[in-house]
Design an enzyme around this catalytic site. Structure first.
Site, PDB file in Angstrom:
ATOM      1  N   SER A  14     -11.542  -8.560 -13.582  1.00 57.97           N
ATOM      2  CA  SER A  14     -10.807  -9.506 -12.728  1.00 57.97           C
ATOM      3  C   SER A  14     -10.401 -10.782 -13.466  1.00 57.97           C
ATOM      4  O   SER A  14     -11.196 -11.388 -14.183  1.00 57.97           O
ATOM      5  CB  SER A  14     -11.658  -9.889 -11.518  1.00 57.97           C
ATOM      6  OG  SER A  14     -10.978 -10.888 -10.771  1.00 57.97           O
ATOM      7  N   SER A  16      -9.412 -13.371 -11.727  1.00 59.47           N
ATOM      8  CA  SER A  16      -9.553 -14.455 -10.745  1.00 59.47           C
ATOM      9  C   SER A  16     -10.392 -15.635 -11.250  1.00 59.47           C
ATOM     10  O   SER A  16     -10.022 -16.784 -10.999  1.00 59.47           O
ATOM     11  CB  SER A  16     -10.133 -13.910  -9.438  1.00 59.47           C
ATOM     12  OG  SER A  16      -9.210 -13.032  -8.855  1.00 59.47           O
ATOM     13  N   LYS A  65     -12.385  -4.610   0.894  1.00 62.49           N
ATOM     14  CA  LYS A  65     -11.548  -5.426   1.782  1.00 62.49           C
ATOM     15  C   LYS A  65     -11.765  -5.092   3.263  1.00 62.49           C
ATOM     16  O   LYS A  65     -11.631  -5.961   4.122  1.00 62.49           O
ATOM     17  CB  LYS A  65     -10.072  -5.280   1.415  1.00 62.49           C
ATOM     18  CG  LYS A  65      -9.728  -5.946   0.080  1.00 62.49           C
ATOM     19  CD  LYS A  65      -8.255  -5.881  -0.245  1.00 62.49           C
ATOM     20  CE  LYS A  65      -8.012  -6.458  -1.638  1.00 62.49           C
ATOM     21  NZ  LYS A  65      -6.611  -6.489  -2.030  1.00 62.49           N
ATOM     22  N   GLY A 130       3.875   3.151  -0.582  1.00 61.31           N
ATOM     23  CA  GLY A 130       2.431   3.161  -0.401  1.00 61.31           C
ATOM     24  C   GLY A 130       2.044   2.711   0.994  1.00 61.31           C
ATOM     25  O   GLY A 130       2.764   1.933   1.640  1.00 61.31           O
ATOM     26  N   ALA A 131       0.894   3.204   1.448  1.00 58.91           N
ATOM     27  CA  ALA A 131       0.405   2.824   2.779  1.00 58.91           C
ATOM     28  C   ALA A 131      -1.108   2.620   2.728  1.00 58.91           C
ATOM     29  O   ALA A 131      -1.803   2.818   3.717  1.00 58.91           O
ATOM     30  CB  ALA A 131       0.776   3.895   3.803  1.00 58.91           C
ATOM     31  N   MET A 222       2.997  -3.792  -8.015  1.00 65.04           N
ATOM     32  CA  MET A 222       1.818  -4.650  -7.804  1.00 65.04           C
ATOM     33  C   MET A 222       0.875  -4.592  -9.001  1.00 65.04           C
ATOM     34  O   MET A 222       0.000  -5.441  -9.161  1.00 65.04           O
ATOM     35  CB  MET A 222       1.080  -4.237  -6.529  1.00 65.04           C
ATOM     36  CG  MET A 222       1.834  -4.581  -5.265  1.00 65.04           C
ATOM     37  SD  MET A 222       0.745  -4.476  -3.857  1.00 65.04           S
ATOM     38  CE  MET A 222       1.932  -4.343  -2.539  1.00 65.04           C
TER      39      MET A 222
HETATM   40  P1  NDP Z   1      -5.421   2.404  -1.958  1.00 61.79           P
HETATM   41  O1  NDP Z   1      -6.326   3.373  -2.629  1.00 61.79           O
HETATM   42  O2  NDP Z   1      -5.822   1.783  -0.666  1.00 61.79           O
HETATM   43  O3  NDP Z   1      -4.001   3.136  -1.663  1.00 61.79           O
HETATM   44  C1  NDP Z   1      -3.362   3.867  -2.660  1.00 61.79           C
HETATM   45  C2  NDP Z   1      -1.925   4.187  -2.241  1.00 61.79           C
HETATM   46  O4  NDP Z   1      -1.252   4.769  -3.349  1.00 61.79           O
HETATM   47  C3  NDP Z   1      -1.819   5.209  -1.097  1.00 61.79           C
HETATM   48  O5  NDP Z   1      -0.678   4.925  -0.342  1.00 61.79           O
HETATM   49  C4  NDP Z   1      -1.675   6.530  -1.871  1.00 61.79           C
HETATM   50  O6  NDP Z   1      -1.011   7.541  -1.135  1.00 61.79           O
HETATM   51  C5  NDP Z   1      -0.799   6.087  -3.013  1.00 61.79           C
HETATM   52  N1  NDP Z   1      -0.924   6.899  -4.217  1.00 61.79           N
HETATM   53  C6  NDP Z   1      -2.016   7.054  -5.003  1.00 61.79           C
HETATM   54  N2  NDP Z   1      -1.718   7.842  -6.062  1.00 61.79           N
HETATM   55  C7  NDP Z   1      -0.408   8.173  -5.945  1.00 61.79           C
HETATM   56  C8  NDP Z   1       0.474   8.976  -6.713  1.00 61.79           C
HETATM   57  N3  NDP Z   1       0.074   9.581  -7.842  1.00 61.79           N
HETATM   58  N4  NDP Z   1       1.755   9.106  -6.299  1.00 61.79           N
HETATM   59  C9  NDP Z   1       2.177   8.502  -5.157  1.00 61.79           C
HETATM   60  N5  NDP Z   1       1.381   7.742  -4.375  1.00 61.79           N
HETATM   61  C10 NDP Z   1       0.098   7.574  -4.775  1.00 61.79           C
HETATM   62  O7  NDP Z   1      -5.081   1.306  -3.077  1.00 61.79           O
HETATM   63  P2  NDP Z   1      -4.557  -0.181  -2.823  1.00 61.79           P
HETATM   64  O8  NDP Z   1      -3.494  -0.107  -1.777  1.00 61.79           O
HETATM   65  O9  NDP Z   1      -5.700  -1.088  -2.610  1.00 61.79           O
HETATM   66  O10 NDP Z   1      -3.928  -0.586  -4.257  1.00 61.79           O
HETATM   67  C11 NDP Z   1      -2.674  -0.073  -4.696  1.00 61.79           C
HETATM   68  C12 NDP Z   1      -2.260  -0.781  -5.994  1.00 61.79           C
HETATM   69  O11 NDP Z   1      -1.960  -2.151  -5.777  1.00 61.79           O
HETATM   70  C13 NDP Z   1      -3.329  -0.741  -7.080  1.00 61.79           C
HETATM   71  O12 NDP Z   1      -2.700  -0.409  -8.299  1.00 61.79           O
HETATM   72  C14 NDP Z   1      -3.848  -2.171  -7.128  1.00 61.79           C
HETATM   73  O13 NDP Z   1      -4.319  -2.521  -8.406  1.00 61.79           O
HETATM   74  C15 NDP Z   1      -2.600  -2.965  -6.754  1.00 61.79           C
HETATM   75  N6  NDP Z   1      -2.890  -4.302  -6.170  1.00 61.79           N
HETATM   76  C16 NDP Z   1      -2.417  -5.434  -6.800  1.00 61.79           C
HETATM   77  C17 NDP Z   1      -2.637  -6.707  -6.283  1.00 61.79           C
HETATM   78  C18 NDP Z   1      -2.108  -7.913  -6.989  1.00 61.79           C
HETATM   79  O14 NDP Z   1      -2.481  -9.051  -6.637  1.00 61.79           O
HETATM   80  N7  NDP Z   1      -1.234  -7.778  -7.961  1.00 61.79           N
HETATM   81  C19 NDP Z   1      -3.395  -6.886  -5.019  1.00 61.79           C
HETATM   82  C20 NDP Z   1      -3.815  -5.640  -4.412  1.00 61.79           C
HETATM   83  C21 NDP Z   1      -3.574  -4.405  -4.991  1.00 61.79           C
HETATM   84  P3  NDP Z   1      -1.822   8.486  -0.075  1.00 61.79           P
HETATM   85  O15 NDP Z   1      -1.923   7.677   1.188  1.00 61.79           O
HETATM   86  O16 NDP Z   1      -0.973   9.682   0.056  1.00 61.79           O
HETATM   87  O17 NDP Z   1      -3.161   8.766  -0.702  1.00 61.79           O
END
Ligand code: NDP
Length: 279
Positions: A14, A16, A65, A130-131, A222
């Protein structure tokens, strides 16, 4: 000295602590900010112990979270919409202790897009990929900017549909056309594309066809660091404007800092410093 921490598992990577130390230095605040790695399933016990030890507030990252949301006794409207908290503030008023929970990820992303990248969201066509937790955190604040249209596309369509259903009233309040689609059914030529999937993190490539871009589209991942490179290269190859997640990271930290300390730190300056340190 007032104590703050970023809580996660893992948390060793991190940035942060670096960001908050610099905010404190630039605003003349006296505090410490450290990393706190808690065991899976050990969030509540770990937070209780840290709080007894004098912790005043925390940023919360993967995978806690949702635990943070559950442990908050008061929550901001944006945290309620996200159903996840990335910021906690521990308040004591006499014998009464409260835990205020917020989610600053979305406002961080919006500030980075509108202030740092200088791209207005009002009236824009926006695609959110993404969701998961990150997309849930940003959808409400993106809608509050009143884009003309916001499409959520996800590998698992049911998750995108559930997220959209939860935000339907909020979208209507801001006059936004909001919809959910599968990744292979996305439309074309969006003004802003936000990659909130974990695809870059997993090294899985860009999860949508290039038709989502037009020349000049702002394409935000992100992710940041080397893992964000393939998405940026894809955007550049299609004449779009790439942006990584470092600005979102610094901007969400700035909103957390202001919530704890009542002082707004110079986020753009710290972002520029961090970019040159990492270059
Ligand atoms: P989650 O595990 O909660 O969600 C992952 C998401 O990515 C889901 O929608 C999943 O789809 C999708 N996904 C995973 N692998 C693939 C793939 N190979 N192809 C397509 N879709 C995929 O993770 P988070 O939402 O917490 O984090 C997502 C990203 O955002 C991370 O890389 C994290 O580092 C980044 N992030 C950055 C922040 C910043 O301040 N810059 C803050 C928060 C997050 P499904 O629902 O189908 O599984």
């Amino acid at each position: 000295m007032d104590r703050y921490a970023v809580i996660g598992n893992p948390v060793v990577h991190s940035k942060s602590p670096l960001i908050h130390a610099r905010f404190a230095e630039l605003t003349g605040q006296t505090l410490t900010y450290t990393r706190l790695e808690l065991p899976l399933g050990g969030f509540l016990a770990g937070v209780d112990a840290a709080r007894r030890d004098g912790l005043r507030g925390a940023n919360v990252t993967v995978p806690f979270k949702f635990d943070a949301f559950a442990c908050a006794t008061q929550r901001s409207a944006r945290a309620e919409l996200a159903q996840a908290c990335n910021t906690l503030r521990f308040d004591t008023d006499g014998a009464t202790q409260t835990v205020y929970g917020d989610n600053t990820d979305g406002v961080g992303l919006v500030n980075d897009i509108t202030r740092n990248a200088g791209v207005p969201l009002r009236g824009a066509r926006v695609l959110l990929l993404g969701a998961g937790g990150a997309s849930a955190g940003v959808l409400g604040p993106l809608l509050a900017q009143a884009p003309a249209e916001l499409v959520v596309a996800n590998r698992s369509l049911d998750k995108a549909q559930a997220l959209v259903a939860r935000h339907a009233a909020h979208a209507q309040d801001h006059g936004v056309r909001l919809g959910a689609v599968a990744l292979d059914a996305v439309g074309s030529a969006f003004d802003v594309v936000v990659n909130g999937t974990a695809a870059s993190l997993a090294g899985a490539g860009v999860p949508v066809p290039a038709r989502v871009l037009r020349p000049g589209t702002l394409a935000v991942d992100m992710m940041y660091g080397p893992a964000a490179r393939p998405f940026a290269d894809w955007a550049l190859a299609h004449a779009a404007v790439p942006r990584d997640g470092l600005g979102m990271l610094v901007e969400q930290a700035a909103v957390s800092f202001a919530l704890w300390r009542g002082v707004e730190p110079p986020a753009a300056r710290v972002l520029a410093e961090l970019r040159s340190a990492l270059a």
